[in-house]
Design a protein around this motif. Structure first.
Motif, PDB file in Angstrom:
ATOM      1  N   ALA A 170       2.439   1.694  -3.472  1.00 55.71           N
ATOM      2  CA  ALA A 170       1.439   2.170  -4.427  1.00 55.71           C
ATOM      3  C   ALA A 170       1.145   3.651  -4.209  1.00 55.71           C
ATOM      4  CB  ALA A 170       0.159   1.344  -4.319  1.00 55.71           C
ATOM      5  N   GLU A 171       1.084   4.065  -2.959  1.00 58.36           N
ATOM      6  CA  GLU A 171       0.819   5.471  -2.635  1.00 58.36           C
ATOM      7  C   GLU A 171       1.965   6.375  -3.097  1.00 58.36           C
ATOM      8  OE1 GLU A 171      -1.339   8.700  -0.997  1.00 58.36           O
ATOM      9  OE2 GLU A 171      -1.931   6.673  -1.552  1.00 58.36           O
ATOM     10  N   ASN A 230       3.248  10.045  -9.913  1.00 55.80           N
ATOM     11  CA  ASN A 230       2.463  10.158 -11.153  1.00 55.80           C
ATOM     12  C   ASN A 230       1.529  11.363 -11.121  1.00 55.80           C
ATOM     13  OD1 ASN A 230       3.693   7.865 -12.179  1.00 55.80           O
ATOM     14  ND2 ASN A 230       2.055   6.511 -11.531  1.00 55.80           N
ATOM     15  N   ASP A 231       0.884  11.594  -9.989  1.00 53.24           N
ATOM     16  CA  ASP A 231      -0.015  12.747  -9.863  1.00 53.24           C
ATOM     17  C   ASP A 231       0.744  14.063  -9.999  1.00 53.24           C
ATOM     18  OD1 ASP A 231      -2.127  11.010  -9.505  1.00 53.24           O
ATOM     19  OD2 ASP A 231      -2.343  11.407  -7.353  1.00 53.24           O
ATOM     20  N   LYS A 261       1.486  14.622 -13.690  1.00 54.83           N
ATOM     21  CA  LYS A 261       0.263  15.025 -14.400  1.00 54.83           C
ATOM     22  C   LYS A 261      -0.144  16.454 -14.078  1.00 54.83           C
ATOM     23  CE  LYS A 261      -1.555  10.350 -14.623  1.00 54.83           C
ATOM     24  NZ  LYS A 261      -2.529   9.406 -14.050  1.00 54.83           N
ATOM     25  N   THR A 298       0.837  -1.202   0.000  1.00 51.54           N
ATOM     26  CA  THR A 298       0.000   0.000   0.000  1.00 51.54           C
ATOM     27  C   THR A 298       0.871   1.251   0.000  1.00 51.54           C
ATOM     28  OG1 THR A 298      -1.741  -1.158   1.189  1.00 51.54           O
ATOM     29  CG2 THR A 298      -1.819   1.235   1.236  1.00 51.54           C
ATOM     30  N   TYR A 320      10.846   5.222  -6.902  1.00 55.44           N
ATOM     31  CA  TYR A 320       9.673   5.495  -7.749  1.00 55.44           C
ATOM     32  C   TYR A 320      10.006   6.538  -8.806  1.00 55.44           C
ATOM     33  CZ  TYR A 320       8.084   3.067  -3.725  1.00 55.44           C
ATOM     34  OH  TYR A 320       7.986   2.139  -2.723  1.00 55.44           O
ATOM     35  N   GLN A 359       4.085   5.771  -5.554  1.00 56.22           N
ATOM     36  CA  GLN A 359       4.049   5.819  -7.021  1.00 56.22           C
ATOM     37  C   GLN A 359       2.918   6.715  -7.506  1.00 56.22           C
ATOM     38  OE1 GLN A 359       6.365   4.099  -9.269  1.00 56.22           O
ATOM     39  NE2 GLN A 359       5.524   5.920 -10.213  1.00 56.22           N
ATOM     40  N   ARG A 360       1.774   6.652  -6.845  1.00 54.81           N
ATOM     41  CA  ARG A 360       0.647   7.503  -7.215  1.00 54.81           C
ATOM     42  C   ARG A 360       0.998   8.976  -7.029  1.00 54.81           C
ATOM     43  NH1 ARG A 360      -2.724  10.518  -5.037  1.00 54.81           N
ATOM     44  NH2 ARG A 360      -2.250   9.918  -2.901  1.00 54.81           N
ATOM     45  N   LYS A 361       1.675   9.301  -5.946  1.00 58.02           N
ATOM     46  CA  LYS A 361       2.067  10.691  -5.697  1.00 58.02           C
ATOM     47  C   LYS A 361       3.003  11.207  -6.788  1.00 58.02           C
ATOM     48  CE  LYS A 361       1.460  10.643  -0.700  1.00 58.02           C
ATOM     49  NZ  LYS A 361       2.118  10.746   0.612  1.00 58.02           N
TER      50      LYS A 361
END
Length: 70
Positions: free
Chosen positions: A10-11, A17-18, A21, A7, A39, A13-15
């Motif tokens: 994943a968090e 990517n966000d 973007k 978890t 990451y 990596q999401r940060k």
């Protein structure tokens, strides 16, 4: 409750990517994995300029630098 390692990963990596973007027009750049950093992503533009974006564990944030700058 402590989050699992999966978890947390994943968090992070999401940060990353966000952040990419939110700060770039994705049609104007190429994003590649840059796994020498946590990451990490290497961003290249049409002029050949690059920057590395990664998750900084020490400061709990997304950080970046420009590899071509000395």
């Amino acid at each position: 409750m402590q989050q699992s390692l999966a978890t947390f990963q994943a968090e992070c990596q999401r940060k990353v990517n966000d952040w990419i973007k939110a700060n770039f027009d994705l049609s104007e750049i190429v994003v590649e994995e840059f796994l020498v950093l946590p990451y990490g992503r290497l961003i290249k533009d049409r002029n050949g300029d690059q920057m590395a974006v990664f998750y900084d564990y020490f400061y709990d944030r997304v950080s970046y630098f420009f590899p071509d700058e000395k």
